[in-house]
Scaffold this active site. Structure first.
Site, PDB file in Angstrom:
ATOM      1  N   CYS A 208       2.875   6.513  -7.082  1.00  0.00           N
ATOM      2  CA  CYS A 208       2.859   7.715  -7.913  1.00  0.00           C
ATOM      3  C   CYS A 208       3.662   8.857  -7.287  1.00  0.00           C
ATOM      4  O   CYS A 208       3.994   9.832  -7.963  1.00  0.00           O
ATOM      5  CB  CYS A 208       1.426   8.173  -8.173  1.00  0.00           C
TER       6      CYS A 208
ATOM      7  N   THR B 116     -11.305 -14.305 -14.554  1.00  0.00           N
ATOM      8  CA  THR B 116     -10.455 -14.829 -15.612  1.00  0.00           C
ATOM      9  C   THR B 116     -11.138 -16.036 -16.247  1.00  0.00           C
ATOM     10  O   THR B 116     -12.305 -16.327 -15.965  1.00  0.00           O
ATOM     11  CB  THR B 116      -9.094 -15.236 -15.039  1.00  0.00           C
TER      12      THR B 116
ATOM     13  N   SER C  89       0.820  -1.212   0.000  1.00  0.00           N
ATOM     14  CA  SER C  89       0.000   0.000   0.000  1.00  0.00           C
ATOM     15  C   SER C  89       0.852   1.260   0.000  1.00  0.00           C
ATOM     16  O   SER C  89       0.536   2.242   0.668  1.00  0.00           O
ATOM     17  CB  SER C  89      -0.919  -0.008   1.223  1.00  0.00           C
TER      18      SER C  89
END
Length: 556
Positions: free
Chosen positions: A43, A245, A39
């Protein structure tokens, strides 16, 4: 007690884990993270390199201990999942452990492309630490790749005092933008001491103390392949709109999966944290039995360098013309970010890409010092809502002089879209100009009508190329603006003198331009009302100037 195993503890994985716990208190949730941190604010990594974010700890949003205390999550860092036995529902780790699951969520992200043995990359906290260590005592850096991460690294290394060179294989930096928009950013970077090499490889760049590969990323799919999951043509994991998936007990989210393009519906790879977080939350709801479905992506993104922001959403013009051929209309405008009479106004360079038949907004790009984020978010919202380009004129946006104008730049874009006048693009004029001599037919016996009533030397010279018929390029700016720079072949007829001189253009077609397009629009309506075919140069001289500079950069 059912067990959900999540591989990857950053954006998508941790959003899934915390949301799933809020949905279900009785479930066992195990998170496996290969790096030493979960976590973390990936950025924000470039900004700690420069010291803009001073404390390293500010990037570490949670720890295994805090997540255990608040959410009762079993978070295991430095634990790499190496294979998945889908038939037995077992995850194998690098240290030999076998972990059973009822549902498995894959959030492995993407890995940095790095073909250079001596280059560093930036994807996690450990990468950031390595770059900071390498930058200690360094005086120069080469960054291979002129995308968002490359530009952020360039700025932050320069703020450390390093001489930075960006090496870009394409003809421009920031390829999500079109060339004339990216050129604004390139010139701004160069003004701040960054060297930019386009159409170049690392071999073209001077030697440096530090080399970083910021070429791009590819989906991390090795675990999906070990489980026999379907991989798409673009190289990402194939999922449905609930992120399942090809194995119904395995979900996948984030940078590793193929998403759907919001405009075409085709598969697309978009590596953005916002999408990853949203998909992680969605999967947690699906597992808990709540109705949830993913939405296609627009790819809204923004980057800031030395006080200038560049943002994009949807398709650029190149993509639009590939997909829809000639059914594309482009709008450039260059308004102020807020009321011009209020101190501190600066220019916003805005480009809209529109379907010429339906008025659908296909994409937008904005570059400017302030107000870019607000306007790109408005356009992204408008696109998601399905608003047509002319409807932007009807949006009721917050206004006070320090924030905007009574006619916001977004409203102006809508007005231009609704005008539907004939326009010429900067590259079309560039082709007509044909270099310094020009291919335009000049108006016969043209009389300039400047403020002092005297013809200037450039216009007298142009009048010597008189011919019957053809196209005349008319610059309706003031003589002072014309003197500071002009398009080759253009003659200067200030807008306020056009009525008394329009007869010179009878029998010809006229392309008019001003600085940014507004006076050009007025000139077009005037000439059309007087019976002279006319078209406006989209975005005016400013757009043409950046477009020409981008072409020159592309062939350097």
């Amino acid at each position: 007690m059912p067990t959900t195993v999540i591989i990857g503890g950053v954006a998508g994985g941790m959003s899934a884990a915390t949301r799933l716990r809020r949905n279900d208190e009785s479930r066992q949730i195990i998170v496996l993270e290969a790096s030493g941190n979960v976590s973390f604010a990936n950025c924000g990594l470039p900004y700690h390199i420069s010291g803009t974010i001073t404390e390293r700890s500010d990037l570490l949003l949670q720890t295994p201990q805090s997540l255990k205390a608040r959410f009762n999550l079993d978070v295991r860092v430095n634990t790499e999942a190496v294979a998945i036995d889908a038939a037995r529902k077992i995850v194998h780790t690098a240290d030999g452990e076998e972990i059973d699951y009822d549902e498995l969520i894959l959030s492995p992200g993407a890995y940095a492309v790095n073909p250079y043995s001596d280059a560093l990359t930036l994807r996690n906290v450990e990468d950031m630490d390595a770059i900071i260590a390498a930058a200690e005592g360094a005086s120069s850096a080469r960054i291979v790749g002129g995308g968002f991460i490359g530009l952020e690294l360039a700025e932050n290394l320069a703020r450390r005092g390093l001489a930075v060179t960006i090496v870009e294989r394409a003809a421009q930096i920031l390829t999500p933008l079109d060339p004339e928009m990216a050129e604004i950013v390139a010139e701004h970077l160069e003004e701040h001491g960054i060297t930019i090499l386009t159409n170049a490889s690392l071999e073209h760049a001077p030697a440096a103390d530090l080399t970083i590969a910021a070429i791009g990323v590819r989906p991390s799919v090795s675990l999906a392949q070990s489980a026999g999951l379907a991989i798409g043509e673009l190289g990402g994991i194939v999922v449905d709109d609930q992120m399942r998936t090809s194995d119904p007990s395995i979900f996948a989210v984030g940078d590793a999966v193929e998403k759907r393009d919001a405009i075409s519906g085709a598969p697309i790879l978009v590596a953005l944290a916002q999408s990853a977080n949203r998909q992680g939350r969605l999967v947690a709801d699906v597992i808990a039995g709540k109705p949830a479905h993913d939405v296609p992506v627009l790819g809204t993104a923004i980057v800031g360098v030395f006080g200038l922001s560049a943002a994009s959403v949807g398709w650029n013009e190149r993509r639009a013309r590939r997909e829809r051929a000639d059914a594309v209309r482009v709008i450039h405008l260059h308004p102020a970010n807020h009321a011009g009479y209020y101190p501190g106004a600066s220019t916003l360079h805005i480009k809209l890409v529109i379907d010429a038949n339906s008025d659908e907004i296909l994409g937008a790009q904005i570059v400017g010092a302030e107000g870019v984020d607000k306007r790109i978010d408005v356009l992204a919202t408008a696109m998601r809502a399905g608003l047509k380009a002319p409807e932007l004129a009807t949006l009721e946006l917050a206004y006070a002089p320090q924030f905007g104008s009574a006619k916001d730049p977004i409203n102006f874009a809508g007005y231009i879209a609704s005008n539907r006048e004939a326009t010429v693009q900067w590259h079309e004029v560039a082709e007509l100009v044909g270099g310094s001599t020009g291919n335009f037919t000049r108006g016969a016996d043209y009389l300039a009508g400047g403020a002092d009533g005297n013809a200037n030397a450039a216009n007298k010279s142009a009048a010597g190329d008189a011919a019957e018929g053809g196209t005349v390029l008319v610059d309706v700016r003031t003589p002072a603006e014309y003197a500071r720079g002009q398009i080759p072949g253009a003659i200067n007829v200030p807008l306020d003198t056009l009525r008394e001189n329009y007869q010179q253009f009878e029998g010809k077609s006229v392309i008019v331009h001003c600085q940014v397009g507004m006076r050009g629009h007025i000139a077009v309506t005037l000439l059309e009302n007087l019976g002279i075919p006319a078209a406006n140069l989209d975005g005016g001289y400013v757009t043409w100037k950046y477009g020409q500079a981008a072409q020159e950069r592309g062939v350097q």
